[in-house]
Design an enzyme around this catalytic site. Structure first.
Site, PDB file in Angstrom:
ATOM      1  N   LYS A 109       0.792  -1.035   0.049  1.00 20.30           N
ATOM      2  CA  LYS A 109       0.053   0.160   0.033  1.00 20.30           C
ATOM      3  C   LYS A 109       0.910   1.191  -0.093  1.00 20.30           C
ATOM      4  O   LYS A 109       0.665   2.077  -0.869  1.00 20.30           O
ATOM      5  CB  LYS A 109      -0.769  -0.096   1.113  1.00 20.30           C
ATOM      6  CG  LYS A 109      -1.833  -1.172   1.481  1.00 20.30           C
ATOM      7  CD  LYS A 109      -2.760  -1.137   2.527  1.00 20.30           C
ATOM      8  CE  LYS A 109      -2.359  -1.054   3.798  1.00 20.30           C
ATOM      9  NZ  LYS A 109      -1.512  -2.305   4.248  1.00 20.30           N
ATOM     10  N   ARG A 113      12.239  -4.653   5.928  1.00 24.31           N
ATOM     11  CA  ARG A 113      12.142  -3.401   5.808  1.00 24.31           C
ATOM     12  C   ARG A 113      12.989  -2.393   6.495  1.00 24.31           C
ATOM     13  O   ARG A 113      13.006  -2.826   7.681  1.00 24.31           O
ATOM     14  CB  ARG A 113      10.888  -2.795   6.049  1.00 24.31           C
ATOM     15  CG  ARG A 113       9.683  -3.236   5.022  1.00 24.31           C
ATOM     16  CD  ARG A 113       8.480  -2.510   4.775  1.00 24.31           C
ATOM     17  NE  ARG A 113       7.835  -2.576   6.388  1.00 24.31           N
ATOM     18  CZ  ARG A 113       6.339  -2.199   6.042  1.00 24.31           C
ATOM     19  NH1 ARG A 113       5.385  -2.093   5.007  1.00 24.31           N
ATOM     20  NH2 ARG A 113       5.719  -2.105   7.257  1.00 24.31           N
ATOM     21  N   ARG A 132      11.439  -0.386  11.804  1.00 23.54           N
ATOM     22  CA  ARG A 132      10.446  -0.102  12.836  1.00 23.54           C
ATOM     23  C   ARG A 132      10.399  -0.944  13.990  1.00 23.54           C
ATOM     24  O   ARG A 132      10.340  -2.373  13.580  1.00 23.54           O
ATOM     25  CB  ARG A 132       9.155   0.029  12.046  1.00 23.54           C
ATOM     26  CG  ARG A 132       9.091   1.562  11.250  1.00 23.54           C
ATOM     27  CD  ARG A 132       7.724   1.267  10.252  1.00 23.54           C
ATOM     28  NE  ARG A 132       6.667   0.482  10.595  1.00 23.54           N
ATOM     29  CZ  ARG A 132       5.530   0.709   9.867  1.00 23.54           C
ATOM     30  NH1 ARG A 132       5.459   1.099   8.643  1.00 23.54           N
ATOM     31  NH2 ARG A 132       4.378   0.041  10.248  1.00 23.54           N
ATOM     32  N   ARG A 190       0.127  -8.331  14.213  1.00 26.06           N
ATOM     33  CA  ARG A 190      -0.463  -7.350  13.099  1.00 26.06           C
ATOM     34  C   ARG A 190      -1.148  -8.058  12.260  1.00 26.06           C
ATOM     35  O   ARG A 190      -2.503  -7.802  11.806  1.00 26.06           O
ATOM     36  CB  ARG A 190       0.780  -6.554  12.575  1.00 26.06           C
ATOM     37  CG  ARG A 190       1.156  -5.493  13.352  1.00 26.06           C
ATOM     38  CD  ARG A 190       2.397  -4.605  12.706  1.00 26.06           C
ATOM     39  NE  ARG A 190       2.166  -4.040  11.658  1.00 26.06           N
ATOM     40  CZ  ARG A 190       3.061  -3.445  10.942  1.00 26.06           C
ATOM     41  NH1 ARG A 190       4.424  -3.956  11.058  1.00 26.06           N
ATOM     42  NH2 ARG A 190       2.872  -2.957   9.956  1.00 26.06           N
ATOM     43  N   ARG A 229      -9.255   0.910   8.877  1.00 22.21           N
ATOM     44  CA  ARG A 229      -8.922  -0.375   9.202  1.00 22.21           C
ATOM     45  C   ARG A 229      -9.901  -1.015  10.176  1.00 22.21           C
ATOM     46  O   ARG A 229      -9.598  -2.232  10.255  1.00 22.21           O
ATOM     47  CB  ARG A 229      -7.824  -0.007  10.046  1.00 22.21           C
ATOM     48  CG  ARG A 229      -6.457  -0.555   9.399  1.00 22.21           C
ATOM     49  CD  ARG A 229      -5.368  -0.314  10.328  1.00 22.21           C
ATOM     50  NE  ARG A 229      -4.079  -0.969  10.109  1.00 22.21           N
ATOM     51  CZ  ARG A 229      -2.915  -0.297   9.570  1.00 22.21           C
ATOM     52  NH1 ARG A 229      -3.096   0.927   9.198  1.00 22.21           N
ATOM     53  NH2 ARG A 229      -1.785  -0.553   9.417  1.00 22.21           N
TER      54      ARG A 229
END
Ligand code: AMP
Length: 242
Positions: free
Chosen positions: A34, A146, A178, A189, A109
Site C-alpha cells: 500500500k 524493511r 520499525r 499485526r 482499518r
C-alpha cells in the site's frame, strides 16, 4: 511514467463530473505494498497520499500527547482506538490540499472507521478501493526486511532494495527497522488484520463497482501498471494531466 489510455478522455463538457474529488482507498494486509504504490499513485493523480501510520509516526517523533498515547498501542502491534484515529484523520482531510481527493493508506482499518468515512464522503467523492493481495510468507519476508533512513525517511529492503553501504542511507543517515516490523509483532499485526481489517473486503465488495483486486505478488512496476489499468477502466473520471 506508465502510459495508460483512459476509457474515455475527459473533455470540456465533463467539468461537473471531473470536479468531484476521487478517494482511492488502499486495502490489504501489512506489507502488501500500500505504502509503496501510494507515492507514485499520488504523483500520478496529483492528490495527496494520506497514511494514518505516517501521521502517527510524525506525532510520535514530535512527542505530542496523541503520539505518546498512540505509541503504547503501535509498539505492541495493536490498532489505535477508533476515536483517536478518526479525529486525526478528519483533521487531515479537511486541509485544502485534499480538495481534489486523496489516496488513503492504512485507513479505514475497522468497520466503524469505514462507516465514518462513508458518511463523510457520501456525495462528496467518487470512491475506489484497491485490494492488494499476497501470501503470508511473502508478507513476513517483505516486512521483516524493511528498513528506513532515520534522517530522510527513504525506505530500503535488506533483500529487495539493499542500501549500498550496509545500514547507511545515501544521505549518510543511519538506517533502522520499525519496532513494529519485528517478526513477533508482524505475526500479531497479521492476526489483528484478519480479525479487524479483513471484514472491510466484504464491506466494500457489497458496494457496486468499488472494490478492485490487485495481485501484489507481481513486481513493483507490474503492480503499478495493474493499478493504473484498473483505474482507467472503472467508471471514474479524474483530472490527471496525462
Ligand atoms: P501502518 O504504517 O499503516 O502499518 O500503521 C502502523 C500502526 O499504526 C498500525 O499497526 C496501527 O497500530 C496504527 N494505525 C495506523 N492506521 C490506523 C488505523 N486506521 N486504525 C488504527 N490503528 C492504525
Amino acid at each position: 511514467m506508465v502510459g495508460i489510455t483512459l476509457a474515455r478522455e475527459p473533455d470540456a463538457t465533463d467539468t461537473k463530473e471531473i470536479a468531484k474529488p476521487l478517494a482511492v482507498i488502499l486495502l490489504g494486509p501489512p506489507g502488501s505494498g500500500k505504502g509503496t504504490h501510494a507515492g507514485p499513485l499520488s504523483k500520478y493523480l496529483t492528490v495527496p497520499h494520506i497514511s494514518t501510520g505516517d501521521l502517527f509516526r510524525g506525532n510520535i517523533r514530535e512527542q505530542t500527547p496523541l503520539g505518546l498515547l498512540a505509541k503504547t498501542y503501535i509498539d505492541k502491534g495493536n490498532l489505535v482506538p477508533d476515536e483517536l484515529v478518526l479525529d486525526m484523520f478528519f483533521d487531515r482531510v479537511s486541509k485544502t490540499d485534499c480538495k481534489n481527493g486523496y489516496i488513503l493508506d492504512g485507513f479505514p482499518r475497522t468497520i466503524p472507521q469505514a462507516e465514518a468515512l462513508d458518511l463523510y464522503l457520501h456525495t462528496r467523492n467518487q470512491t475506489v478501493a484497491l485490494y492488494f493481495t499476497l501470501t503470508d510468507e511473502e508478507i513476513i519476508e517483505r516486512i521483516t526486511g524493511r528498513i528506513a533512513c532515520k534522517v530522510c525517511g527513504r525506505p530500503y529492503h535488506k533483500k529487495f532494495a539493499p542500501p549500498q553501504n550496509e545500514m547507511l542511507c545515501e544521505c549518510g543517515g543511519s538506517l533502522y527497522q520499525r519496532d513494529d516490523d519485528r517478526v513477533e509483532i508482524v505475526c500479531k499485526r497479521l492476526d489483528i488484520y484478519r480479525k479487524q481489517t479483513q471484514p472491510l473486503i466484504e464491506y466494500y465488495s457489497n458496494k457496486i463497482n468499488v472494490l478492485k483486486e490487485i495481485n501484489s505478488s507481481n513486481g513493483k512496476e507490474q503492480v503499478l501498471q495493474d493499478v493504473l489499468s484498473v483505474l482507467s477502466t472503472t467508471h471514474l473520471q479524474y483530472s490527471k494531466s496525462y
